[in-house]
Design a protein around this motif. Structure first.
Motif, PDB file in Angstrom:
ATOM      1  N   GLY A  60       3.265 -12.482  -1.494  1.00 22.80           N
ATOM      2  CA  GLY A  60       1.803 -12.794  -1.895  1.00 22.80           C
ATOM      3  C   GLY A  60       1.639 -12.876  -3.334  1.00 22.80           C
ATOM      4  O   GLY A  60       0.572 -13.057  -3.858  1.00 22.80           O
ATOM      5  N   GLN A 110      -2.862 -15.483 -10.932  1.00 21.49           N
ATOM      6  CA  GLN A 110      -1.840 -15.685 -10.240  1.00 21.49           C
ATOM      7  C   GLN A 110      -1.619 -14.832  -8.828  1.00 21.49           C
ATOM      8  O   GLN A 110      -0.510 -15.195  -8.001  1.00 21.49           O
ATOM      9  CB  GLN A 110      -0.858 -15.198 -11.150  1.00 21.49           C
ATOM     10  CG  GLN A 110      -0.403 -13.952 -11.652  1.00 21.49           C
ATOM     11  CD  GLN A 110      -1.538 -13.560 -12.828  1.00 21.49           C
ATOM     12  OE1 GLN A 110      -2.538 -14.335 -13.023  1.00 21.49           O
ATOM     13  NE2 GLN A 110      -0.870 -12.789 -13.802  1.00 21.49           N
ATOM     14  N   PRO A 170       9.196   5.833  -8.430  1.00 22.97           N
ATOM     15  CA  PRO A 170       9.977   4.426  -8.910  1.00 22.97           C
ATOM     16  C   PRO A 170       8.826   3.422  -8.386  1.00 22.97           C
ATOM     17  O   PRO A 170       8.476   3.535  -7.402  1.00 22.97           O
ATOM     18  CB  PRO A 170      11.165   4.228  -8.461  1.00 22.97           C
ATOM     19  CG  PRO A 170      11.180   5.222  -7.178  1.00 22.97           C
ATOM     20  CD  PRO A 170      10.214   6.373  -7.506  1.00 22.97           C
ATOM     21  N   ALA A 171       8.792   2.385  -9.198  1.00 27.61           N
ATOM     22  CA  ALA A 171       8.031   1.151  -8.897  1.00 27.61           C
ATOM     23  C   ALA A 171       8.430   0.320  -7.496  1.00 27.61           C
ATOM     24  O   ALA A 171       9.543   0.213  -7.793  1.00 27.61           O
ATOM     25  CB  ALA A 171       7.895   0.221 -10.103  1.00 27.61           C
ATOM     26  N   LEU A 172       7.590  -0.060  -6.896  1.00 23.81           N
ATOM     27  CA  LEU A 172       7.874  -0.993  -5.881  1.00 23.81           C
ATOM     28  C   LEU A 172       8.035  -2.273  -6.403  1.00 23.81           C
ATOM     29  O   LEU A 172       7.513  -2.648  -7.648  1.00 23.81           O
ATOM     30  CB  LEU A 172       6.876  -0.953  -4.542  1.00 23.81           C
ATOM     31  CG  LEU A 172       6.375   0.039  -3.658  1.00 23.81           C
ATOM     32  CD1 LEU A 172       5.181  -0.263  -2.947  1.00 23.81           C
ATOM     33  CD2 LEU A 172       7.877   0.343  -3.147  1.00 23.81           C
ATOM     34  N   PRO A 210       1.167  -2.418  -7.262  1.00 22.40           N
ATOM     35  CA  PRO A 210       0.164  -3.191  -8.022  1.00 22.40           C
ATOM     36  C   PRO A 210      -1.149  -3.170  -7.743  1.00 22.40           C
ATOM     37  O   PRO A 210      -1.440  -3.254  -6.640  1.00 22.40           O
ATOM     38  CB  PRO A 210       0.786  -4.545  -8.423  1.00 22.40           C
ATOM     39  CG  PRO A 210       1.768  -4.608  -7.065  1.00 22.40           C
ATOM     40  CD  PRO A 210       2.145  -3.109  -6.721  1.00 22.40           C
ATOM     41  N   GLU A 264       6.930  -6.229  -6.481  1.00 25.86           N
ATOM     42  CA  GLU A 264       5.668  -6.821  -6.261  1.00 25.86           C
ATOM     43  C   GLU A 264       5.482  -7.282  -4.789  1.00 25.86           C
ATOM     44  O   GLU A 264       4.560  -7.264  -4.225  1.00 25.86           O
ATOM     45  CB  GLU A 264       5.601  -8.065  -7.147  1.00 25.86           C
ATOM     46  CG  GLU A 264       5.261  -7.694  -8.622  1.00 25.86           C
ATOM     47  CD  GLU A 264       3.890  -7.563  -8.798  1.00 25.86           C
ATOM     48  OE1 GLU A 264       2.885  -7.840  -8.135  1.00 25.86           O
ATOM     49  OE2 GLU A 264       3.188  -6.745  -9.584  1.00 25.86           O
ATOM     50  N   THR A 268       1.530   5.280  -4.355  1.00 25.58           N
ATOM     51  CA  THR A 268       1.624   5.379  -2.952  1.00 25.58           C
ATOM     52  C   THR A 268       2.544   6.284  -2.364  1.00 25.58           C
ATOM     53  O   THR A 268       3.607   6.712  -3.114  1.00 25.58           O
ATOM     54  CB  THR A 268       1.617   3.895  -2.381  1.00 25.58           C
ATOM     55  OG1 THR A 268       3.102   3.448  -2.268  1.00 25.58           O
ATOM     56  CG2 THR A 268       0.820   2.769  -3.051  1.00 25.58           C
ATOM     57  N   GLN A 299      -2.049 -14.195  -5.127  1.00 25.12           N
ATOM     58  CA  GLN A 299      -2.829 -14.986  -3.990  1.00 25.12           C
ATOM     59  C   GLN A 299      -3.433 -13.899  -3.109  1.00 25.12           C
ATOM     60  O   GLN A 299      -4.578 -14.281  -2.514  1.00 25.12           O
ATOM     61  CB  GLN A 299      -1.778 -15.527  -3.119  1.00 25.12           C
ATOM     62  CG  GLN A 299      -1.174 -17.016  -3.912  1.00 25.12           C
ATOM     63  CD  GLN A 299      -0.218 -17.709  -2.956  1.00 25.12           C
ATOM     64  OE1 GLN A 299       0.699 -16.663  -2.461  1.00 25.12           O
ATOM     65  NE2 GLN A 299       0.200 -18.756  -3.548  1.00 25.12           N
ATOM     66  N   ASP A 300      -2.935 -12.762  -3.083  1.00 24.88           N
ATOM     67  CA  ASP A 300      -3.582 -11.645  -1.975  1.00 24.88           C
ATOM     68  C   ASP A 300      -3.846 -10.591  -2.893  1.00 24.88           C
ATOM     69  O   ASP A 300      -3.067  -9.253  -2.671  1.00 24.88           O
ATOM     70  CB  ASP A 300      -2.560 -11.373  -1.031  1.00 24.88           C
ATOM     71  CG  ASP A 300      -2.963 -10.490   0.227  1.00 24.88           C
ATOM     72  OD1 ASP A 300      -4.280 -10.330  -0.009  1.00 24.88           O
ATOM     73  OD2 ASP A 300      -2.257 -10.016   0.955  1.00 24.88           O
ATOM     74  N   ALA A 322       2.220 -15.388  -6.473  1.00 21.27           N
ATOM     75  CA  ALA A 322       2.858 -16.631  -6.933  1.00 21.27           C
ATOM     76  C   ALA A 322       3.294 -16.551  -8.383  1.00 21.27           C
ATOM     77  O   ALA A 322       3.168 -17.718  -8.915  1.00 21.27           O
ATOM     78  CB  ALA A 322       1.993 -17.552  -6.567  1.00 21.27           C
ATOM     79  N   GLU A 323       3.861 -15.908  -8.874  1.00 20.75           N
ATOM     80  CA  GLU A 323       4.134 -15.765 -10.294  1.00 20.75           C
ATOM     81  C   GLU A 323       5.431 -16.746 -10.641  1.00 20.75           C
ATOM     82  O   GLU A 323       6.295 -16.560  -9.793  1.00 20.75           O
ATOM     83  CB  GLU A 323       4.544 -14.412 -10.734  1.00 20.75           C
ATOM     84  CG  GLU A 323       3.415 -13.532 -11.325  1.00 20.75           C
ATOM     85  CD  GLU A 323       3.827 -12.258 -11.681  1.00 20.75           C
ATOM     86  OE1 GLU A 323       3.206 -11.967 -12.890  1.00 20.75           O
ATOM     87  OE2 GLU A 323       4.366 -11.421 -11.133  1.00 20.75           O
ATOM     88  N   LEU A 375       4.999   3.237  -6.831  1.00 21.78           N
ATOM     89  CA  LEU A 375       3.934   2.658  -7.320  1.00 21.78           C
ATOM     90  C   LEU A 375       3.753   1.075  -6.861  1.00 21.78           C
ATOM     91  O   LEU A 375       4.502   0.479  -6.604  1.00 21.78           O
ATOM     92  CB  LEU A 375       4.362   2.407  -9.014  1.00 21.78           C
ATOM     93  CG  LEU A 375       4.345   3.725  -9.665  1.00 21.78           C
ATOM     94  CD1 LEU A 375       4.596   3.590 -11.047  1.00 21.78           C
ATOM     95  CD2 LEU A 375       3.051   4.684  -9.522  1.00 21.78           C
ATOM     96  N   VAL A 401      -0.057  -0.393   2.168  1.00 21.77           N
ATOM     97  CA  VAL A 401       0.467   0.535   1.466  1.00 21.77           C
ATOM     98  C   VAL A 401      -0.618   1.692   1.732  1.00 21.77           C
ATOM     99  O   VAL A 401      -1.538   1.642   2.307  1.00 21.77           O
ATOM    100  CB  VAL A 401       0.715   0.651   0.097  1.00 21.77           C
ATOM    101  CG1 VAL A 401       1.900  -0.652  -0.338  1.00 21.77           C
ATOM    102  CG2 VAL A 401      -0.617   0.032  -0.610  1.00 21.77           C
TER     103      VAL A 401
END
Lengths: 523, 330
Positions: free
Chosen positions: B327, A234, B320-322, A289, B324, A283, A236-237, B329-330, A287, B3
């Motif tokens: 990019g 899922q 804290p999480a960024l 992914p 997504e 980072t 793409q990049d 395509a969920e 965070l 990043v």
């Protein structure tokens, strides 16, 4: 293999000037000269250019090149007396040359081998047909320390378990390439292949001009491509990272190299965290992914929750994220079963079983002592064979028959009879040699070859590979820890000698043509 | 947008700091050597040890603060974490982890520089060789900065490099200035004497600021003139004012261009320093005690560094999480 019409060469190597004049391969198959009855025609232009270089000049340039390796920090760490020392892998300036025809053969052979081992791994973690059909004994698989029951029933993208594979090849006195070992976990050395080429291009531009050599600079791109292919569909990049145990790992330079060539972060376990079965990296902005990980950490250390609980190198929870398909790992977990010495002996039968083909590159002739005939043969020829235990001892307990005393042979015989299943035996292979610059001049030294294959959807093989050279006179041991070095490995785009002096134009146009021919043989 | 790994940001920040620190240590040794050449000058090298708050560690290894011992302690002693060789080793270790990020030229230069330092002998650091040695070190550090300026890709990492460099430089400039006070402490009667002037002269030269100072103050040289120049001049690249301005600018860019909002506390601290630099006149500062003022600056600079570390290097609390982002395509 290039035929020997005798038109270009005679027995002593026509056209070879001062530098290689006194060279004598001492009866071994020679990578630059071939055999007296089957001389290597494709290396003639290289031998000619090499001979035009002054010996002192060659030595000076070799010295400069080694200094550059130090300055660039192209090193591996050696641990001795509780101290870590940066060492370079000594670099020999005389290249090892592989003809286009030889390479086409090797490439197909490596692809066949990777395909087979991936089918095998899928099989043993799913239906286990090869065991049920009695082709390979169950205890070799399930009793193997590298078998990971956690992988049972788990599907991996494209059925690829071994994404990066290094196959150790040797060449015998006939000039036949043979597989000595499979490296299906974390094969090292590709950084030296690429860096050696860069070194060579700087130190010997004159030696390389007018010779069509297949490029190897795209290894990083190919690796990134495969790492992206295997990422959860899922994204793409997808974000790819390389996971390293850190700067104190002996192969740290290689990790740096691979991350840099892929243009991705080189992370350590502490940079990653698993939340909700997904992997994130820390980072500057929080965070982010992570979708695909080239990990250079062994199975045991990867995840303290799933494997060795004492490991601080890995990432807690990463196996669960992997199992759920939220992140890709290369190589997959549990591939160690396929590069075991005992399993190695069965690979030719696996090729027959899964692909219904004969091995393109044969194994070194191997006798599986758990089989009565092979045991008998081994016992009868103990003084001519190398007997290796197949357990996890890693080189320990090998008996080299021709060099063993009567007492050692007796001991070996007793061990064999007590536990035949723990042993294989092989003839001693007279490894091929290559002219090598040593203190005494230019002398033959034994070499091996480790081609690297990358598999995502398909398998791509880097043209050439790591040629390790045993720098010490007479020794067959090419390991870097035992005084081995490496050479640049040239795969020719064409086997037709280029007339460089008189027909420069023509030589320019030839590589392009032959490259497409070489590529057409890949598929 | 690409990043940046928090650990990389930390490494690049410290790489810059260590290189800058080594250069300034060389400057400090150099100027002190000049001071102590004069018959009035101190034969005592203790001020350098005090400047770096190294008293305890130093006297664990040496009985007296002779030139030989102090120079050895600050150049060759790899066990001393405040030595030049320790700084360059730390810089190299950071660079090693950053090799996927920095240019090959940056790495090679540091690697070779460190190798050269490792071969230094006691003869190389002997008194008569010291000016030459200090020059060599300064040049190598400047070569590093030049190579970095010319080859380092200008993304997030560059901003952390610049922050580290200028924060460290500001800190070191205060130390360089402070050494004059430490040196002169027992002999305040000398203030304003030809000897005093020649020391301020040396101080300026070792900060590479002599000619610039002359341009600004063509007539005369006073303690307050030089101190004011090194602290407040808005064009001299080693002045505290210029350093703070540079840090503030890149930090601002990190928060705007890269949307790293967590830098706000560090920006507030910088504002405090800025305010202090702008409202104080040098004569007031000297009246109330230059040494105390420099101490205060060093503490504030330290707290800026801590805020940067907390905000970006992820060591203090879970970040804290960024989202997504694009990019996906969920």
């Amino acid at each position: 293999m290039a035929g020997a019409s005798g038109a270009f060469v005679n027995g002593t190597g026509n056209g070879v000037g001062r530098l290689l004049e006194a060279y004598d391969a001492q009866g071994f198959y020679d990578e630059l000269f071939g055999r007296p009855d089957r001389p290597a025609r494709h290396t003639e232009p290289i031998r000619n250019t090499l001979s035009a270089i002054d010996y002192e000049d060659l030595k000076r340039r070799a010295k400069d090149a080694e200094l550059e390796l130090y300055n660039l920090g192209i090193t591996f760490l050696v641990y001795s007396q509780a101290q870590a020392v940066d060492r370079i892998l000594p670099f020999d300036v005389i290249p090892r040359v592989i003809s286009a025809a030889e390479w086409a053969h090797l490439e197909a052979g490596v692809q066949q081998r990777v395909a087979t081992l991936n089918l095998f791994l899928h099989d043993i973690y799913h239906d286990k047909k090869i065991i049920k059909d009695g082709v390979i004994p169950a205890d070799l698989v399930f009793g193997n320390a590298n078998y990971r029951p956690q992988m049972e029933g788990l599907d991996v993208p494209f059925g690829t378990y071994i994404h990066i594979m290094g196959v150790d090849l040797v060449r015998d006195h006939e000039g036949t390439f043979r597989v000595l070992e499979d490296n299906g976990r974390v094969p090292s050395g590709v950084s030296y292949v690429v860096e050696n080429r860069h070194m060579m291009m700087r130190a010997f531009p004159d030696l390389m001009s007018d010779i069509g050599i297949r490029p190897i600079e795209n290894y990083g791109m190919k690796l990134l491509e495969a790492m992206s292919e295997i990422a959860p569909a899922q994204y793409q990049d997808p974000q790819v990272v390389l996971l390293s145990p850190g700067p104190y790992n002996s192969a740290y330079f290689e990790h740096i190299f691979l991350a840099r060539e892929m243009g991705v972060p080189l992370v350590e376990g502490r940079d990653l965290v698993v939340l909700d079965d997904r992997v994130w990296m820390k980072t500057t902005g929080g965070l982010a992914p992570v979708h695909s990980i080239y990990r250079r950490i062994g199975d045991d250390f990867l995840d303290p929750l799933a494997f060795n609980p004492d490991s601080a190198l890995g990432v807690p929870g990463i196996f669960e994220a992997y199992r759920k398909g939220n992140v890709a790992l290369a190589n997959a977990i549990g591939t160690g079963v396929a590069d075991d010495k005992a399993v190695y002996a069965y690979v030719p039968r696996m090729i027959k079983y899964y692909l219904d083909q004969d091995p393109i590159i044969p194994n070194v002739e191997t006798h599986i002592c758990r089989e009565p005939d092979a045991l008998q043969f081994t016992l009868d020829n103990l003084d001519k064979l190398v007997v290796k235990p197949v357990g996890e001892a890693g080189g320990y307990g090998i008996t080299i028959g021709p060099r063993a005393s009567a007492a050692e042979l007796d001991a070996c015989r007793r061990q064999l009879l007590a536990d035949p299943a723990n042993y294989i035996s092989q003839p001693m292979v007279p490894l091929s040699v290559c002219p090598t610059l040593v203190d005494e001049g230019i002398e033959p030294r034994h070499v091996d070859l480790r081609p690297f294959a990358i598999t995502g959807k398909d398998t791509w093989v880097l043209p050439g590979g790591l040629s390790r050279v045993a720098l010490r006179k007479g020794t067959l041991i090419v390991n870097s820890s035992q005084g081995g070095g490496s050479k640049d490995t040239w795969v020719l785009e064409s086997d037709t000698p280029v007339q460089s002096q008189s027909q420069g134009q023509q030589s320019q146009s030839m590589p392009g043509i032959s490259q497409s021919q070489a590529q057409s043989q890949e598929g | 947008m690409a990043v940046l790994l928090a650990r990389y940001a930390e490494c690049i920040f410290w790489l810059a700091r260590y290189m800058e620190r080594a250069e300034n240590l060389a400057r400090i040794l150099d100027v002190h050597e000049t001071f102590s050449r004069d018959s009035h000058g101190s034969k005592n090298w203790l001020p350098i040890v005090e400047l770096n708050a190294d008293r305890e560690r130093f006297f664990q290894c040496y009985t007296n603060a002779s030139a030989e011992n102090v120079v050895k302690f600050y150049v060759l002693d790899a066990e001393n974490p405040t030595s030049i060789i320790a700084a360059i080793r730390a810089a190299r270790e950071n660079a090693r982890q950053l090799r996927p990020l920095i240019s090959t030229e940056m790495w090679t230069q540091i690697n070779v520089f460190y190798g050269r330092l490792q071969t230094l002998t006691v003869t190389d650091i002997a008194r008569h060789n010291l000016p030459k040695l200090c020059n060599g070190i300064k040049e190598a550090c400047q070569a590093h900065m030049g190579i970095t300026e010319g080859t380092f890709f200008r993304d997030q990492g560059w901003h952390f490099y610049v922050m580290g460099k200028y924060l460290e430089r500001a800190d070191q400039t205060t130390r360089l200035l402070d050494i004059k006070y430490h040196t002169l402490l027992p002999s305040t009667a000398d203030i304003g004497s030809p000897f005093d002037i020649s020391q301020w002269n040396s101080l300026l030269r070792s900060a590479a600021g002599y000619h610039a100072f002359r341009r600004v103050y063509p007539r005369g040289m006073t303690a307050s003139g030089v101190a004011g120049f090194l602290l407040f001049n808005d064009a001299f690249p080693r002045s505290v004012a210029v350093c703070i301005r540079e840090v503030e600018q890149v930090l601002g860019r990190l928060t705007s261009k890269y949307r790293l909002r967590r830098g706000n506390l560090a920006l507030e601290r910088l504002d405090e320093i800025q305010a202090a630099l702008q409202t104080h006149a040098i004569d007031d500062v000297i009246d109330r005690g230059l040494h105390e003022y420099l101490d205060w600056l060093q503490l504030r600079l330290g707290s800026v560094s801590e805020e940067i570390s907390r905000a970006f290097f992820g060591m203090e609390q879970p970040v804290p999480a960024l989202t997504e982002g694009p990019g996906v395509a969920e």
